[in-house]
Design a protein around this motif. Sequence first.
Motif, mmCIF file in Angstrom:
data_model
loop_
_atom_site.group_PDB
_atom_site.id
_atom_site.type_symbol
_atom_site.label_atom_id
_atom_site.label_comp_id
_atom_site.label_asym_id
_atom_site.label_seq_id
_atom_site.Cartn_x
_atom_site.Cartn_y
_atom_site.Cartn_z
ATOM 1 N N GLY A 65 0.818 -1.212 0.000
ATOM 2 C CA GLY A 65 0.000 0.000 0.000
ATOM 3 C C GLY A 65 0.846 1.254 0.000
ATOM 4 N N TYR A 66 1.894 1.249 0.792
ATOM 5 C CA TYR A 66 2.796 2.399 0.837
ATOM 6 C C TYR A 66 3.446 2.633 -0.520
ATOM 7 N N LEU A 67 3.953 1.580 -1.127
ATOM 8 C CA LEU A 67 4.625 1.723 -2.416
ATOM 9 C C LEU A 67 3.671 2.171 -3.516
ATOM 10 N N ASN A 68 2.392 1.841 -3.385
ATOM 11 C CA ASN A 68 1.407 2.266 -4.381
ATOM 12 C C ASN A 68 0.978 3.716 -4.202
ATOM 13 N N THR A 69 1.264 4.309 -3.040
ATOM 14 C CA THR A 69 0.826 5.688 -2.805
ATOM 15 C C THR A 69 1.971 6.686 -2.760
#
Length: 95
Positions: A65-69
């Motif tokens: 999730g972090y890498l996608n945002t």
Amino acid sequence: MRELANGSQAAALSASQSRDALAAFERLDGYFKSKGKRVSLNTAVADYLDAVGRLNVPLSAAVTGYLNTVATVKRVDLAAAVKEFVDGARPRRNR
């Protein structure tokens, strides 16, 4: 018993714990070979448990999730940025 008496705690591990520890050491060694950074087994476990304790989702899901945002910021000349902003604001002023 002799190993325990001599200070070795390896004999206190069950076969399953011993296999897990060896596998963990192999993964830490692989991390060192690929990244050039040493991490102790204790630090890896402590950091993992700290992160999981703060999250409401599995650690891998949180990382995904972090890498996608994460936004990528690209340096732009100030004059070009102002022109882009003004050009984008014109349609709103004409409403």
